[in-house]
Design an enzyme around this catalytic site. Structure first.
Site, short mmCIF file in Angstrom:
data_model
loop_
_atom_site.label_atom_id
_atom_site.label_comp_id
_atom_site.label_asym_id
_atom_site.label_seq_id
_atom_site.Cartn_x
_atom_site.Cartn_y
_atom_site.Cartn_z
N HIS A 180 1.12 -1.15 -0.02
CA HIS A 180 0.10 -0.07 -0.05
C HIS A 180 0.82 1.17 -0.01
O HIS A 180 0.77 2.26 -0.88
CB HIS A 180 -0.71 -0.13 1.21
CG HIS A 180 -1.62 1.34 1.37
ND1 HIS A 180 -2.90 1.74 1.00
CD2 HIS A 180 -1.22 2.52 2.03
CE1 HIS A 180 -3.07 2.86 1.11
NE2 HIS A 180 -2.13 3.62 1.96
N HIS A 220 1.63 4.89 -2.80
CA HIS A 220 2.02 6.32 -2.31
C HIS A 220 3.18 6.73 -3.32
O HIS A 220 3.30 8.03 -3.60
CB HIS A 220 2.27 6.33 -0.98
CG HIS A 220 0.97 6.51 -0.05
ND1 HIS A 220 0.28 7.78 -0.29
CD2 HIS A 220 0.45 5.58 0.57
CE1 HIS A 220 -0.86 7.60 0.64
NE2 HIS A 220 -0.80 6.42 1.29
N GLU A 256 -5.26 9.60 -0.58
CA GLU A 256 -5.82 8.32 -0.47
C GLU A 256 -6.63 7.65 -1.47
O GLU A 256 -6.83 6.64 -2.05
CB GLU A 256 -6.09 7.79 0.91
CG GLU A 256 -5.27 8.00 2.06
CD GLU A 256 -4.04 6.86 1.92
OE1 GLU A 256 -3.42 6.83 2.91
OE2 GLU A 256 -4.14 5.74 1.05
N SER A 310 -3.83 0.77 -4.92
CA SER A 310 -3.19 -0.40 -4.15
C SER A 310 -4.25 -1.52 -4.05
O SER A 310 -3.93 -2.69 -3.51
CB SER A 310 -2.50 -0.14 -2.97
OG SER A 310 -3.34 0.51 -2.09
N1 HBI Z 1 1.23 6.94 10.06
N2 HBI Z 1 2.79 5.32 9.01
C1 HBI Z 1 1.69 6.14 8.96
N3 HBI Z 1 0.96 6.39 7.90
C2 HBI Z 1 -0.11 7.20 7.72
O1 HBI Z 1 -0.40 7.23 6.51
C3 HBI Z 1 -0.41 7.88 8.80
C4 HBI Z 1 -0.04 7.74 9.89
N4 HBI Z 1 -0.18 8.39 10.84
C5 HBI Z 1 -1.43 9.39 10.79
C6 HBI Z 1 -2.06 9.25 9.37
N5 HBI Z 1 -1.73 8.63 8.52
C7 HBI Z 1 -3.42 10.00 9.43
O2 HBI Z 1 -4.12 9.98 10.67
C8 HBI Z 1 -2.89 11.56 9.26
O3 HBI Z 1 -3.68 11.79 7.89
C9 HBI Z 1 -3.68 12.63 9.87
FE FE Z 2 -1.76 5.45 2.77
#
Ligand code: HBI
Ligand code: FE
Length: 286
Positions: free
Chosen positions: A126, A131, A172, A191
């Site tokens: 993913h 990304h 996303e 993904s």
């Molecule tokens: N941590 N590893 C990881 N990947 C994410 O996409 C991610 C995260 N922490 C917080 C988060 N996304 C979302 O809550 C933010 O958009 C606020």
């Molecule tokens: Fe993501």
């Protein structure tokens, strides 16, 4: 939202860990190859061409799980970004801090064959397949950094949920309008085999014009296909709106306004398709 404050044992203060690329098994590399073959065969006329170009520029289309050191070398040359490994979801501020410094955080684990179509936490497929390719596109790379900077400000203003919605419905699950039709760019869609079909072809979901204020009032579902997708006009437009908007007064305006449900249509919406919401009804009752 992830709220633990201490990094887990073995992680650095910024929650990064080593990818330990040498430790992946043949079965894990084969899992990546299976997922990669399925998605790269079905995406070309669905996803924005910049995504396929990113796979090529970053050599993600080579067999096996990408090595973050090699991947980051190429990505750094393209747009100044790098990919760092983390144990899983990290606290919001940590997440925003990395993005603001052009570091994309990626899980290092890969799903098992029984999870091929759905898993709760983002795995390396993913994060890296979904990304990273668009991070080789200069405008999208600027947007992701601007998002991280905006997230740090939002954290200070207690408005993280607004930013999480912006991320959710663009990075996303975003769609984009092109002369030949709507195209995918959101990582959560590209993904996923099922959602790459559903998001463009299924009559069930709404497809609505991107509107920053409206979108920040719109709830989202984390455990199923989306009931609404938002369509941007261009990455340049998305970047401009993110950089030019003074979010502090915007958050104040939004504070008094009710949220939109995931299947709502606002009277200000530009409607590309008004969905039947049939899929939502077909789902098991809440
Ligand atoms: N941590 N590893 C990881 N990947 C994410 O996409 C991610 C995260 N922490 C917080 C988060 N996304 C979302 O809550 C933010 O958009 C606020
Ligand atoms: Fe993501």
């Amino acid at each position: 939202m992830v709220e633990e404050l201490e990094p887990p044992a073995g992680a650095a203060a910024d929650w990064t860990i080593s990818q330990a690329w040498g430790r992946y098994s043949a079965a894990e590399h084969a899992m990546w190859d299976t997922l990669f073959a399925r998605q790269s065969a079905m995406l070309p006329d669905r996803v924005v061409p910049e995504f396929m170009a990113g796979l090529d520029i970053l050599r993600i289309n080579r067999p096996g799980i990408p090595n973050f050191e090699e991947l980051s070398d190429r990505l750094m040359r393209a747009t100044g970004w790098q990919v760092v490994a983390v144990p899983g979801l990290v606290p919001d501020r940590v997440f925003f801090e990395h993005l603001a410094n052009r570091r994309f955080v990626a899980g290092r684990f890969i799903r098992t064959p029984d999870q091929i179509d759905y898993l709760q936490e983002p795995d390396i497929f993913h994060d890296v397949f979904g990304h990273v390719p668009l991070l080789a596109n200069p405008v999208f790379a600027d947007y992701m950094q601007a998002y991280g900077q905006g997230g740090l400000r939002a954290a200070d203003l207690g408005a993280i949920e607004r930013l999480a919605r912006l991320y959710w419905y663009t990075v996303e699950f975003g769609l984009i309008r092109r002369p030949e039709g709507l195209r995918l760019y959101g990582a959560g869609i590209v993904s996923s085999y099922g959602e790459s079909v559903f998001a463009l072809d299924d009559p069930s979901p709404h497809r609505l014009g991107f509107d920053l204020r409206r979108l920040m009032r719109t709830r989202y579902r984390i455990d199923d296909y989306q009931q609404s997708y938002f369509v941007i006009d261009s990455f340049e437009d998305l970047l401009r709106q993110t950089v030019e908007t003074d979010f502090a007064p915007l958050y104040a305006q939004l504070a008094g306004q009710p949220d939109f449900a995931t299947d709502a249509i606002a009277d200000t919406d530009i409607i590309y398709t008004q969905g039947t919401q049939a899929y939502a009804r077909a789902r098991a009752p809440e």
